[in-house]
Enzyme design. Structure first.
Site, short mmCIF file in Angstrom:
data_model
loop_
_atom_site.label_atom_id
_atom_site.label_comp_id
_atom_site.label_asym_id
_atom_site.label_seq_id
_atom_site.Cartn_x
_atom_site.Cartn_y
_atom_site.Cartn_z
N TYR A 14 0.83 -1.20 0.00
CA TYR A 14 0.00 0.00 0.00
C TYR A 14 0.86 1.25 0.00
O TYR A 14 2.07 1.18 0.19
CB TYR A 14 -0.95 0.00 1.21
CG TYR A 14 -0.32 0.35 2.54
CD1 TYR A 14 0.53 -0.53 3.20
CD2 TYR A 14 -0.58 1.57 3.16
CE1 TYR A 14 1.09 -0.21 4.43
CE2 TYR A 14 -0.03 1.90 4.39
CZ TYR A 14 0.82 1.00 5.02
OH TYR A 14 1.38 1.33 6.23
N ARG A 61 8.24 4.06 -4.71
CA ARG A 61 8.31 3.05 -3.63
C ARG A 61 7.30 1.94 -3.89
O ARG A 61 7.58 0.76 -3.62
CB ARG A 61 8.07 3.70 -2.27
CG ARG A 61 8.26 2.69 -1.12
CD ARG A 61 8.19 3.32 0.24
NE ARG A 61 6.91 3.96 0.47
CZ ARG A 61 6.65 4.77 1.50
NH1 ARG A 61 7.59 5.06 2.38
NH2 ARG A 61 5.46 5.32 1.64
N ARG A 119 -8.12 -20.75 -1.39
CA ARG A 119 -7.00 -20.44 -0.50
C ARG A 119 -5.86 -21.41 -0.77
O ARG A 119 -6.06 -22.62 -0.79
CB ARG A 119 -7.43 -20.55 0.96
CG ARG A 119 -6.31 -20.23 1.95
CD ARG A 119 -6.84 -20.21 3.38
NE ARG A 119 -5.79 -19.84 4.33
CZ ARG A 119 -5.01 -20.70 4.97
NH1 ARG A 119 -5.15 -22.00 4.78
NH2 ARG A 119 -4.09 -20.28 5.81
N LYS A 122 6.45 -1.98 1.83
CA LYS A 122 5.29 -1.39 2.52
C LYS A 122 4.09 -2.31 2.39
O LYS A 122 3.20 -2.11 1.55
CB LYS A 122 4.99 0.01 1.95
CG LYS A 122 4.11 0.86 2.85
CD LYS A 122 4.18 2.32 2.46
CE LYS A 122 3.18 3.19 3.18
NZ LYS A 122 3.33 3.23 4.64
N GLU A 180 11.98 2.49 14.27
CA GLU A 180 11.13 3.59 13.77
C GLU A 180 9.87 3.62 14.63
O GLU A 180 9.70 2.82 15.55
CB GLU A 180 10.78 3.37 12.29
CG GLU A 180 10.09 2.06 12.02
CD GLU A 180 9.89 1.75 10.53
OE1 GLU A 180 9.78 2.67 9.72
OE2 GLU A 180 9.85 0.54 10.20
N1 PDD Z 1 2.86 5.07 7.36
N2 PDD Z 1 7.55 3.82 8.93
C1 PDD Z 1 6.40 3.13 8.96
C2 PDD Z 1 6.38 1.84 9.69
C3 PDD Z 1 5.25 3.64 8.33
O1 PDD Z 1 4.11 2.93 8.36
C4 PDD Z 1 5.31 4.90 7.68
C5 PDD Z 1 4.14 5.49 6.96
C6 PDD Z 1 6.55 5.59 7.67
C7 PDD Z 1 6.71 6.91 6.98
O2 PDD Z 1 6.72 6.77 5.58
P1 PDD Z 1 6.21 7.94 4.64
O3 PDD Z 1 6.99 9.16 5.00
O4 PDD Z 1 6.51 7.47 3.27
O5 PDD Z 1 4.72 8.12 4.91
C8 PDD Z 1 7.63 5.02 8.31
C9 PDD Z 1 1.69 5.54 6.65
C10 PDD Z 1 1.53 7.02 6.70
C11 PDD Z 1 0.47 4.77 7.12
O6 PDD Z 1 0.62 3.58 7.28
O7 PDD Z 1 -0.61 5.34 7.28
#
Ligand code: PDD
Length: 287
Positions: free
Chosen positions: A33, A52, A101, A151, A183
């Protein structure tokens, strides 16, 4: 107003949008996503999110159902149809619906991926009260999988992390692995010491934040010193400032870590300045 969403090629009212129970996103969290913010009706850092997304898909041997140009048009159309001035666009691509599945990946040419996009209106997104008060965070063990650079929609532990923070009466949690902060639950984490910005270096241990890349670029352009390395909670607690970045939070100061107040407990000048620069520059470059 009923939201208009995008599902597999169609714009539909949210009440009419459906995805199969056999979808691998639903059964196996087999999907990726992106979240892109919208300010003034325009997309912030779309190219970064698109790049990304392509990387996430390719790391998982998934095939993009649409070109990045087509995706840009869908983002813009959803902004228009839902009259979004400030808010977010959520995009999800899963490995689709093989009709049953099975652990093995289906043939991508027989099972097309599922693509879903929807908007979230967030009036006042750029004017968050937390920018003035700062966030309070706690540290928790990072027990996520080892490919956090992809992601994926496997967000159960980050959700649990938010709930642990909520129960503790704070705003968010920072993950810690092998004694070092990785993070935040949904954001990248930074500390500032003696004017230097310190944030974990890029690897599969963290998501390569699009906001992180922009903020570090703006910081360097403003002659601020940046060091990309891991830090521990004690070092963070002794820092002058801390902050987080993400597409939905932009830059937000952190004023407390595990009950220890940073500096005088107010948002610091570096985080405040970076937030201003980020919002100004991003608005200028928005598409
Ligand atoms: N989350 N680290 C994690 C684990 C994240 O889920 C996110 C972003 C970031 C920051 O990435 P970016 O700057 O590209 O948004 C770092 C999004 C906002 C979410 O899951 O809603």
């Amino acid at each position: 107003m009923t939201r208009t969403v995008f599902v597999n090629g169609s714009y539909l009212p949210e009440t009419e949008a459906t995805v199969s129970i056999f979808d691998r996103g639903f059964l196996m969290a087999d999907g990726v996503y992106e979240v892109t913010s919208v300010l003034g009706g325009k997309l912030i850092d779309f190219d970064g999110h698109a790049a990304r997304l392509e990387r996430s898909l390719s790391e998982l041997d998934m095939v993009s159902p649409l070109t990045m140009d087509a995706l840009l048009e869908i983002h813009r159309e959803l902004v228009r149809r839902n009259a979004i001035d400030e808010g977010l666009i959520y995009l999800q691509i899963t490995r689709g619906n093989p009709g049953d599945r099975d652990f093995a990946f289906p043939d991508p040419y027989k099972t097309p991926s599922t693509i879903v996009l929807f908007t979230q209106a967030k009036p006042g997104l750029a004017d968050s009260p937390a920018a003035k008060t700062g966030l309070r965070v706690i540290s928790i063990d990072d027990i996520r999988w080892g490919r956090r650079d992809i992601k994926t929609v496997q967000l159960l532990y980050p959700s649990m992390g938010k709930m642990i923070a909520k129960k503790a009466g704070v705003d968010d949690a920072w993950f810690v692995e092998d004694g070092k902060v990785t993070e935040g639950t949904s954001n990248n984490a930074y500390i500032v010491k003696g004017g230097k910005i310190i944030t974990r270096d890029l690897s599969s241990d963290i998501l390569h934040g699009i906001t992180r890349a922009a903020v570090l670029r703006f910081a360097r352009e403003a002659q601020m010193e940046v060091e990309e390395r891991a830090f521990n909670v004690a070092e963070a607690q002794g820092a002058d400032e801390a902050f987080i970045t993400s597409a939905s939070a932009f830059v937000l100061p952190v004023v407390e870590i595990d009950g220890v107040t940073l500096g005088n407990g107010a948002p610091g000048p570096v985080a405040t300045r970076l937030r201003e620069i980020y919002l100004d520059e991003s608005r200028k470059a928005a598409v």
